[in-house]
Design an enzyme around this catalytic site. Structure first.
Site, PDB file in Angstrom:
ATOM      1  N   HIS A 136       1.116   5.016   6.371  1.00 49.10           N
ATOM      2  CA  HIS A 136       0.835   5.660   5.083  1.00 49.10           C
ATOM      3  C   HIS A 136       1.053   7.158   5.207  1.00 49.10           C
ATOM      4  O   HIS A 136       1.387   7.653   6.277  1.00 49.10           O
ATOM      5  CB  HIS A 136      -0.601   5.343   4.649  1.00 49.10           C
ATOM      6  CG  HIS A 136      -0.846   3.873   4.509  1.00 49.10           C
ATOM      7  ND1 HIS A 136      -1.561   3.146   5.426  1.00 49.10           N
ATOM      8  CD2 HIS A 136      -0.426   3.006   3.565  1.00 49.10           C
ATOM      9  CE1 HIS A 136      -1.580   1.869   5.051  1.00 49.10           C
ATOM     10  NE2 HIS A 136      -0.893   1.762   3.940  1.00 49.10           N
ATOM     11  N   ASP A 184      -2.973   5.714  11.979  1.00 49.76           N
ATOM     12  CA  ASP A 184      -2.159   5.293  10.844  1.00 49.76           C
ATOM     13  C   ASP A 184      -0.884   6.136  10.785  1.00 49.76           C
ATOM     14  O   ASP A 184      -0.910   7.291  10.363  1.00 49.76           O
ATOM     15  CB  ASP A 184      -2.968   5.429   9.548  1.00 49.76           C
ATOM     16  CG  ASP A 184      -2.199   4.928   8.322  1.00 49.76           C
ATOM     17  OD1 ASP A 184      -0.995   4.609   8.451  1.00 49.76           O
ATOM     18  OD2 ASP A 184      -2.808   4.869   7.235  1.00 49.76           O
ATOM     19  N   SER A 209       0.808  -1.215   0.000  1.00 47.15           N
ATOM     20  CA  SER A 209       0.000   0.000   0.000  1.00 47.15           C
ATOM     21  C   SER A 209       0.852   1.281   0.000  1.00 47.15           C
ATOM     22  O   SER A 209       0.331   2.365  -0.227  1.00 47.15           O
ATOM     23  CB  SER A 209      -0.960   0.007   1.191  1.00 47.15           C
ATOM     24  OG  SER A 209      -0.239  -0.159   2.388  1.00 47.15           O
TER      25      SER A 209
END
Ligand SMILES: *[C@@H]1O[C@H](CO)[C@@H](O)[C@H](O)[C@H]1NC(C)=O
Ligand SMILES: *[C@@H]1O[C@H](CO)[C@@H](O)[C@H](O)[C@H]1NC(C)=O
Ligand SMILES: *[C@@H]1O[C@H](CO)[C@@H](O)[C@H](O)[C@H]1NC(C)=O
Length: 358
Positions: A332, A329, A107
């Site tokens: 990312h 998170d 990702s």
């Protein structure tokens, strides 16, 4: 931008031997290493506004998810020895007309792929595009330019197969190469999934040569997997036709120990770290990447983004990602944001000597 910067770019990227030299960590000719430098505030950034990028994924759209601080959007990377050319989407579309680009990885590849497509859409808002996702392959195509920008989800790059004994991660096998045959620009990345254990671990056994293991040191496994990829590149890539990049290891910021803040995370961070605050040192996975690249015979351009991204504790979605206030998170990156800079490196590496490489 002055011609000296262009010259620097040209010298930096002139020939495959130079690329190899770069992969060996020596400063290239002209003394300009793009990846040595500092972040500077620049009000002309960000390069786009995610709310005008119709296909941005919710997990990266931090402003859209309620983030209100904006300082993190307006940093530009300033190399010590030259200028990093500012991204120009029109130039990119012109130079790469008819080409195909594929990001292969996890990702973080998705993050950089999304960033690049948003950056290009900003420059060509009326250009027709198609966007499809089938299986693990996302395909963004600018029809009039014939430019395809794809993301192939292969979190380990090497294969995982289902067998009677369970799911086997095969460190020596890379069958999915079929998926990227004929692509002109390949950008690989892998790391984060090698650490997953328990429910998030998608394999039951690891196969290395004739031996099968229940588990293994994950950094060792990662390096073995990368060597399989490197062998494939050395055997199969024609560098006069195909340009290969490695995206470099994207650092996460879930452990404040690395910057002297025990118990801290990326949560609530609105400012970057200055170079001295990050005491974590070189990333072990990045060192593995560099060891593997050093042994290769074909040129691979390392987007050496680890160290410069380590400073960007402010760049993650934190609670403004897909998890909302339930998730934190710190892996990312918000878009617009840090991956835009990675794409400026990609841009600089692809354009000036475009003729040489294609
Ligand atoms: C990548 O950047 C780091 C930090 O600037 C440096 O120590 C390392 O040698 C670089 N690696 C390569 C292959 O240039
Ligand atoms: C996009 O496609 C439409 C319909 O096919 C066409 O009318 C239009 O001219 C195209 N736009 C561009 C910028 O080529
Ligand atoms: C990607 O999309 C374009 C445009 O729709 C199409 O021509 C192409 O075949 C697709 N590529 C793959 C690999 O699916």
């Amino acid at each position: 931008m002055g011609s000296s910067a262009t010259l620097c770019v040209a010298l930096f990227l002139l020939l495959p031997p130079l690329l190899l030299q770069q992969a060996r960590g020596k400063p290239p000719l002209g003394g300009c290493d793009f990846f040595q430098g500092k972040w500077v505030a620049d009000a002309s950034y960000p390069l786009y506004d995610a709310s005008t990028c119709p296909f941005v994924q919710k997990e990266f759209d931090c402003l859209g998810n309620g983030r209100s601080d904006k300082l993190y959007l307006s940093y530009r990377w300033q190399p010590s020895g030259c200028l990093l050319p500012r991204f120009n989407g029109e130039e990119f579309l012109r130079q790469l007309r008819g080409k195909s680009i594929m990001f292969v990885g996890d990702s973080l590849s998705l993050n950089q792929w999304q960033s690049l497509t948003c950056m290009l859409h900003k420059f060509a808002p009326s250009a027709n595009y198609t966007l499809t996702t089938v299986g693990g392959l996302s395909n963004f195509t600018f029809m009039e330019h014939g430019l395809k920008i794809m993301f192939l989800r292969k979190v380990f790059i090497v294969d995982i197969i289902d067998t009677k004994m369970g799911r086997v991660l095969k460190l020596n096998s890379i069958d999915s190469q079929k998926m990227w045959e004929g692509i002109d620009v390949l950008i690989f990345n892998s790391w984060h999934w090698w650490l997953h254990a328990g429910r998030k671990q998608p394999w039951d056994l690891i196969e290395d040569g004739k031996s099968t293991y229940k588990d293994m040191n994950r950094l060792v496994a990662f390096e073995k997997g990368l060597r399989t990829w490197a062998k494939w590149v050395d055997k199969s890539v024609d560098p006069s036709r195909i340009k290969v990049f490695f995206q470099g290891v994207s650092p996460d910021h879930s452990d404040g120990k690395l910057w002297g803040e025990i118990g801290g995370t990326c949560g609530g961070k609105t400012r970057l770290l200055d170079g001295l605050e990050y005491s974590g040192g070189p990333h072990p996975a990045e060192q593995a990447v560099e060891r593997v690249l050093q042994g290769m015979s074909k040129p691979v351009y390392l987007l050496n983004i680890t160290t410069l991204s380590q400073l960007r504790v402010d760049g993650h979605p934190s609670v403004y990602g897909s998890g909302g206030h339930r998730g934190m998170d710190c892996s990312h990156w918000c878009l617009a944001g840090v991956p835009d800079t990675w794409n400026e490196f990609l841009y600089a590496a692809l354009l000036p000597n475009n003729k040489h490489h294609f």
